[in-house]
Design a protein around this motif. Structure first.
Motif, PDB file in Angstrom:
ATOM      1  N   UNK A  21       0.756  -1.432   0.239  1.00 26.39           N
ATOM      2  CA  UNK A  21      -0.179  -0.080  -0.015  1.00 26.39           C
ATOM      3  C   UNK A  21       0.808   1.128  -0.348  1.00 26.39           C
ATOM      4  N   UNK A  22       2.092   1.324   0.509  1.00 19.99           N
ATOM      5  CA  UNK A  22       2.354   2.681   1.089  1.00 19.99           C
ATOM      6  C   UNK A  22       3.439   2.810  -0.684  1.00 19.99           C
ATOM      7  N   UNK A  23       3.901   1.972  -1.948  1.00 22.64           N
ATOM      8  CA  UNK A  23       4.269   1.707  -2.595  1.00 22.64           C
ATOM      9  C   UNK A  23       3.397   2.099  -3.244  1.00 22.64           C
ATOM     10  N   UNK A  24       1.815   1.550  -3.260  1.00 22.37           N
ATOM     11  CA  UNK A  24       0.972   2.112  -4.445  1.00 22.37           C
ATOM     12  C   UNK A  24       0.609   3.649  -3.924  1.00 22.37           C
ATOM     13  N   UNK A  25       1.231   4.295  -3.522  1.00 25.22           N
ATOM     14  CA  UNK A  25      -0.053   5.540  -3.263  1.00 25.22           C
ATOM     15  C   UNK A  25       0.398   6.468  -4.754  1.00 25.22           C
ATOM     16  N   UNK A  26       0.842   6.386  -5.887  1.00 30.61           N
ATOM     17  CA  UNK A  26       0.397   7.006  -6.778  1.00 30.61           C
ATOM     18  C   UNK A  26      -0.321   5.846  -7.678  1.00 30.61           C
ATOM     19  N   UNK A  27      -0.713   5.211  -7.504  1.00 27.89           N
ATOM     20  CA  UNK A  27      -1.588   3.681  -8.264  1.00 27.89           C
ATOM     21  C   UNK A  27      -2.815   3.803  -6.959  1.00 27.89           C
ATOM     22  N   UNK A  28      -3.815   4.271  -7.130  1.00 29.87           N
ATOM     23  CA  UNK A  28      -5.259   4.346  -6.149  1.00 29.87           C
ATOM     24  C   UNK A  28      -5.621   3.144  -7.016  1.00 29.87           C
ATOM     25  N   UNK A  29      -5.936   3.123  -8.055  1.00 26.16           N
ATOM     26  CA  UNK A  29      -6.895   1.204  -8.402  1.00 26.16           C
ATOM     27  C   UNK A  29      -6.084   0.389  -7.713  1.00 26.16           C
ATOM     28  N   UNK A  30      -4.782  -0.245  -7.353  1.00 20.46           N
ATOM     29  CA  UNK A  30      -4.427  -1.222  -7.065  1.00 20.46           C
ATOM     30  C   UNK A  30      -3.860  -0.497  -5.702  1.00 20.46           C
ATOM     31  N   UNK A  31      -3.946   0.277  -5.008  1.00 20.00           N
ATOM     32  CA  UNK A  31      -4.235   0.927  -3.924  1.00 20.00           C
ATOM     33  C   UNK A  31      -5.646   0.314  -3.407  1.00 20.00           C
ATOM     34  N   UNK A  32      -6.436   0.619  -3.950  1.00 17.53           N
ATOM     35  CA  UNK A  32      -8.220  -0.357  -3.701  1.00 17.53           C
ATOM     36  C   UNK A  32      -8.270  -1.525  -3.461  1.00 17.53           C
ATOM     37  N   UNK A  33      -7.513  -1.758  -4.628  1.00 15.80           N
ATOM     38  CA  UNK A  33      -7.427  -3.651  -4.665  1.00 15.80           C
ATOM     39  C   UNK A  33      -6.714  -4.002  -3.480  1.00 15.80           C
ATOM     40  N   UNK A  34      -5.662  -3.660  -3.670  1.00 13.83           N
ATOM     41  CA  UNK A  34      -4.793  -4.082  -2.338  1.00 13.83           C
ATOM     42  C   UNK A  34      -5.925  -3.972  -0.412  1.00 13.83           C
TER      43      UNK A  34
END
Length: 171
Positions: A21-34
């Motif tokens: 999640x920390x790594x996905x801060x610029x990829x909100x679609x992925x962050x939401x799924x994770x």
């Protein structure tokens, strides 16, 4: 598969998902799924522990390291599970990627991290010392089957730690 090993593997997975999640801060679609998968996993993990791990700890445990008793360890853990679930559920009410959402995610991470270290130091240590390997393996199989049956859309009910101990101590 020893239930202690199953729980430790789950803990590793949880740490990795929070790191992702920390790594996905610029990829909100992925962050939401994770996050959604992590939240379901946290719920299923807590439910599986409460069904298979903590009742056995209450019956056979004595407390380990900085815990005076299995009751104390269990009470803290059930309360932690409630705090983790509440923080994770709060994120569901926020827009993914918003400051409020990240604040909820970070709170869930904080609550979970504190819980994992305490559980590994106290409950898992007590379990390894007091529960025979054959029983740990049998519980591990049940634990894994339970989690496999609760992969997504998991809804956990908040528990009163004292009532939980009373119900499971004599089971």
């Amino acid at each position: 598969m020893d239930i202690v090993d199953c729980i430790l593997a789950d803990h590793d997975r949880q740490r990795r998902w929070f790191a992702a999640l920390d790594e996905a801060r610029d990829d909100l679609e992925s962050a939401g799924k994770i996050f959604n998968r992590l939240r379901d996993h946290l719920e299923a993990h807590a439910m599986a522990e409460e069904k298979y791990f903590y009742p056995t700890l209450l019956q056979l445990g004595e407390g380990a390291l900085d815990s005076d008793s299995a009751d104390e360890t269990t009470e803290d853990a059930i309360d932690d599970h409630n705090k983790i679930a509440n923080a994770a559920d709060a994120a569901l009410n926020e827009e993914v990627g918003s400051d409020a959402w990240w604040k909820c995610v970070d709170k869930a991470n904080y609550q979970n991290s504190a819980h994992l270290s305490e559980e590994e130091r106290q409950g898992l240590t007590d379990f390894r010392r007091r529960v025979p390997l054959e029983k740990r393996i049998a519980l591990g199989i049940k634990y894994l089957a339970f989690e496999a049956d609760h992969v997504t859309n998991v809804e956990r009910e908040e528990k009163d730690p004292d009532a939980y101990i009373e119900e499971n101590e004599a089971a």
